[in-house]
Scaffold this motif. Structure first.
Motif, PDB file in Angstrom:
ATOM      1  N   VAL A 156       0.838  -1.204   0.000  1.00 39.77           N
ATOM      2  CA  VAL A 156       0.000   0.000   0.000  1.00 39.77           C
ATOM      3  C   VAL A 156       0.868   1.247   0.000  1.00 39.77           C
ATOM      4  O   VAL A 156       0.602   2.201  -0.730  1.00 39.77           O
ATOM      5  CB  VAL A 156      -0.972  -0.014   1.203  1.00 39.77           C
ATOM      6  N   LEU A 157       1.913   1.257   0.817  1.00 44.92           N
ATOM      7  CA  LEU A 157       2.823   2.403   0.831  1.00 44.92           C
ATOM      8  C   LEU A 157       3.505   2.596  -0.523  1.00 44.92           C
ATOM      9  O   LEU A 157       3.640   3.728  -1.000  1.00 44.92           O
ATOM     10  CB  LEU A 157       3.869   2.233   1.935  1.00 44.92           C
ATOM     11  N   ILE A 158       3.919   1.502  -1.138  1.00 43.35           N
ATOM     12  CA  ILE A 158       4.524   1.604  -2.472  1.00 43.35           C
ATOM     13  C   ILE A 158       3.503   2.128  -3.475  1.00 43.35           C
ATOM     14  O   ILE A 158       3.808   3.014  -4.284  1.00 43.35           O
ATOM     15  CB  ILE A 158       5.080   0.236  -2.923  1.00 43.35           C
ATOM     16  N   ASP A 159       2.298   1.607  -3.398  1.00 45.39           N
ATOM     17  CA  ASP A 159       1.237   2.028  -4.321  1.00 45.39           C
ATOM     18  C   ASP A 159       0.896   3.505  -4.159  1.00 45.39           C
ATOM     19  O   ASP A 159       0.666   4.211  -5.140  1.00 45.39           O
ATOM     20  CB  ASP A 159      -0.006   1.169  -4.092  1.00 45.39           C
ATOM     21  N   LEU A 160       0.893   3.988  -2.938  1.00 44.86           N
ATOM     22  CA  LEU A 160       0.581   5.396  -2.704  1.00 44.86           C
ATOM     23  C   LEU A 160       1.733   6.323  -3.086  1.00 44.86           C
ATOM     24  O   LEU A 160       1.500   7.465  -3.489  1.00 44.86           O
ATOM     25  CB  LEU A 160       0.195   5.612  -1.241  1.00 44.86           C
ATOM     26  N   SER A 161       2.968   5.853  -2.964  1.00 44.47           N
ATOM     27  CA  SER A 161       4.102   6.727  -3.276  1.00 44.47           C
ATOM     28  C   SER A 161       4.545   6.638  -4.731  1.00 44.47           C
ATOM     29  O   SER A 161       5.261   7.516  -5.212  1.00 44.47           O
ATOM     30  CB  SER A 161       5.276   6.402  -2.360  1.00 44.47           C
ATOM     31  N   LEU A 162       4.121   5.624  -5.449  1.00 45.93           N
ATOM     32  CA  LEU A 162       4.553   5.439  -6.831  1.00 45.93           C
ATOM     33  C   LEU A 162       4.189   6.600  -7.757  1.00 45.93           C
ATOM     34  O   LEU A 162       5.047   7.028  -8.547  1.00 45.93           O
ATOM     35  CB  LEU A 162       3.994   4.126  -7.370  1.00 45.93           C
ATOM     36  N   PRO A 163       2.997   7.176  -7.697  1.00 48.07           N
ATOM     37  CA  PRO A 163       2.718   8.326  -8.571  1.00 48.07           C
ATOM     38  C   PRO A 163       3.649   9.507  -8.322  1.00 48.07           C
ATOM     39  O   PRO A 163       4.059  10.183  -9.273  1.00 48.07           O
ATOM     40  CB  PRO A 163       1.272   8.693  -8.232  1.00 48.07           C
ATOM     41  N   LYS A 164       4.016   9.762  -7.078  1.00 45.18           N
ATOM     42  CA  LYS A 164       4.937  10.866  -6.778  1.00 45.18           C
ATOM     43  C   LYS A 164       6.324  10.571  -7.326  1.00 45.18           C
ATOM     44  O   LYS A 164       6.988  11.463  -7.861  1.00 45.18           O
ATOM     45  CB  LYS A 164       5.003  11.090  -5.271  1.00 45.18           C
ATOM     46  N   ILE A 165       6.759   9.341  -7.213  1.00 45.58           N
ATOM     47  CA  ILE A 165       8.077   8.966  -7.717  1.00 45.58           C
ATOM     48  C   ILE A 165       8.112   9.095  -9.242  1.00 45.58           C
ATOM     49  O   ILE A 165       9.056   9.645  -9.803  1.00 45.58           O
ATOM     50  CB  ILE A 165       8.443   7.528  -7.278  1.00 45.58           C
TER      51      ILE A 165
END
Length: 176
Positions: A156-165
């Motif tokens: 979930v953390l990866i999924d939420l931060s992926l658009p910002k990255i």
């Protein structure tokens, strides 16, 4: 519009709606829970166990199919009842103050009540139902193994931060 006012417009119905959304989340969790037994039966090559668990899994799915539309219908009725109360208060205010034209009153009533429905009431039901689903799904994952909950939280953390990255990556690339 307040959450207390929305619930207070018809308390019995509000409690029943919350209960229905909770039962809907339970049916989804039972579906996930029973599916593991079906897969276990299939993995050992026992088709009859797989079919039996699929039939058992079908019961909560069908219940969920009927519960969600009922809860949604009742929630919409709750919203409309509360909006009728608000509309009455607004109309009383307009007639006692006599500070607006009929057209202004009509536009004010329509735009404000539409905004209250879409921006206030509907997000509450989404938060409530998704909270129930998340909590019960975490319970199902805990029943399998605690590490699944940890792995899911990491994903979930990866999924939420992926658009910002990705946005940062493409903003730094220069096109010629």
């Amino acid at each position: 519009m307040t959450l207390r006012g929305l619930i207070g417009s018809n308390k019995r119905r509000a409690i029943f709606i919350i209960l229905l959304y909770f039962i809907f989340a339970v049916t989804g969790s039972l579906d996930q829970y029973f599916f593991q037994f079906a897969v276990n039966g299939l993995s050992v090559g026992n088709l009859s166990v797989y079919i039996r668990w699929q039939l058992i899994e079908f019961i909560p799915v069908v219940c969920g199919v009927f519960i969600l539309p009922l809860a949604t219908y009742l929630f919409n009725a709750q919203i409309q009842e509360y909006l009728d109360q608000l509309r009455g208060q607004m109309v009383d205010h307009f007639y006692t103050e006599n500070d607006a034209t009929v057209g202004q009153m009509q536009n004010y009533l329509q735009s404000n009540l539409d905004t209250l429905t879409s921006d206030f009431a509907l997000p509450w039901v989404n938060v409530l139902s998704n909270l129930f689903i998340i909590l019960l799904s975490a319970g199902v994952l805990f029943s399998l193994n605690w590490s699944f909950v940890l792995l899911t939280a990491i994903f979930v953390l990866i999924d939420l931060s992926l658009p910002k990255i990705i946005a940062r990556r493409y903003m730094t690339v220069r096109f010629c």
